[in-house]
Scaffold this active site. Sequence first.
Site, PDB file in Angstrom:
ATOM      1  N   ARG A 100     -19.026 -24.710  15.924  1.00  0.00           N
ATOM      2  CA  ARG A 100     -19.406 -24.023  14.857  1.00  0.00           C
ATOM      3  C   ARG A 100     -20.903 -24.660  15.610  1.00  0.00           C
ATOM      4  NH1 ARG A 100     -19.044 -25.918   9.741  1.00  0.00           N
ATOM      5  NH2 ARG A 100     -16.625 -26.495   9.127  1.00  0.00           N
ATOM      6  N   LYS A 103      -1.544 -26.465   9.267  1.00  0.00           N
ATOM      7  CA  LYS A 103      -2.128 -25.210   8.286  1.00  0.00           C
ATOM      8  C   LYS A 103      -2.208 -23.870   9.523  1.00  0.00           C
ATOM      9  CE  LYS A 103      -6.274 -26.809   7.423  1.00  0.00           C
ATOM     10  NZ  LYS A 103      -7.592 -27.382   7.422  1.00  0.00           N
ATOM     11  N   THR A 133      -7.739 -21.331  -0.017  1.00  0.00           N
ATOM     12  CA  THR A 133      -9.357 -21.272   0.489  1.00  0.00           C
ATOM     13  C   THR A 133      -8.990 -19.755  -0.567  1.00  0.00           C
ATOM     14  OG1 THR A 133      -8.223 -21.534   2.669  1.00  0.00           O
ATOM     15  CG2 THR A 133     -10.388 -20.266   2.482  1.00  0.00           C
TER      16      THR A 133
END
Length: 456
Positions: A56, A199, A257
């Site tokens: 990030r 995931k 999503t």
Amino acid sequence: MIWKLAEEGMNVARLNMSHGDHASHQKTIDLVREYNAQFDDKVISIMLDTKGPEVRSGDVPQPILLKEGHEFNFTIQRGVSTHDTVSVNYDDFVNDVEAGDILLVDGGMISLVVISKTKDTVKCQVIDGGELKSRRHLNVRGKSANLPSITDKDWEDIKFGVDNQVDFYAVSFVKDAKVVLELKSYLESCDADIHVIVKIESADSIPNLHSILSASDGAMVARGDLGAELPIEDVPILQEEIIKRCHGMQKPVIVATNMLESMIDHPTPTRAEVSDIAIAVREGSDAVMLSGETAHGKYPLKAVKVMHSVALRMESSLKPTNNSPPVPSSVYKSHMGVMFAFHATTMANTLNTPVIVFTKTGSMAVHLSHFRPSSTIFAFTNEQRVKQRLSIYQGVMPIYMDFSDDAEESFTRALQILTSKKLVKEGEHVTLVQSGAQPIWRKESSHHIQVRKVQG
């Protein structure tokens, strides 16, 4: 609000460990447990979603406007925030990228191309501009960061999940089966009965898909990062492939999503979003997931209601198929439970009856779910953990009930519960499945299917 979400159709509450702290998540867990304590026939499962090795950007005092064609820099130096340079939280970021790489911010809301780099800074040119806000997620097209799938923070969150007996872990950015096996070994050492959902969201996971799914208890198609690291046109194909693979392994699969992204700010969805939910249901997904729509959106209840109603409508339009079962023929032929579930589904579909199954482990309810009977599977269990876990499987309505030593007495009580809640009607027929030693009152192995009429 959590209780209202459940009444609108929420089956699983996902705790996103990328946000909040243990105290705030504890409040959610306590509210969910309070809800579950009120009902035998309703349940919200708890899924702890690990933060994973996210890359990030750093904090900025105010959004930085990136314009097409302008240069912009990312540096591994901490605390930098100027009009043309911002920090990243990953020390190896410079080593992971090369000139020509495409850098995506927030899954592609902003994109840049890498021009050059120094020992601590990556110089880029803006391709698609926009406002860069604090702590935005960064991906490099076609590459995954060289970070461990389970970070130190994740281990702390996993321990928090063990302490609170959550039902599922959703493990972010799984690249290989070793990560899953390591987590399962840890859970076994803690005597923790928690299932691991992988995931699928990184480019590195695709070549290892079979081994990852084999090691896991289920999968989530996390389309945001998957579409950032791989060509976006590949995502629908991968979604369908992952769903099919999970079906072949009899494991639940979640599609996630952007499913109702517009409902973060608007009270009605786009027609494309409605089609997206319907396609996921038609392809065989066990669950569809909301994120920002319910976490911080303006219309959380409406979003759940839309998702629930679209899923139900799509399911009602699907014609049952009694052809070859969606599991390998070798499993079908060798596993008595799988064979029985297939024939029970065929009978229930032919006679248009709901299915009643008594299960201590949940396995027969899972077998039935993966054959997709056209009516509800009422799964009665005397194990609270099994009830919690079964909520994620398509078509299964788990109900807690203490079993009697007398099979007929348990069956009678089950029907009384269903009729009192108007889930079945007097005079209609039900398909009753008993397989192996699953009914707690039977010690010997027995397999049979009955069709019975509901008496008043």
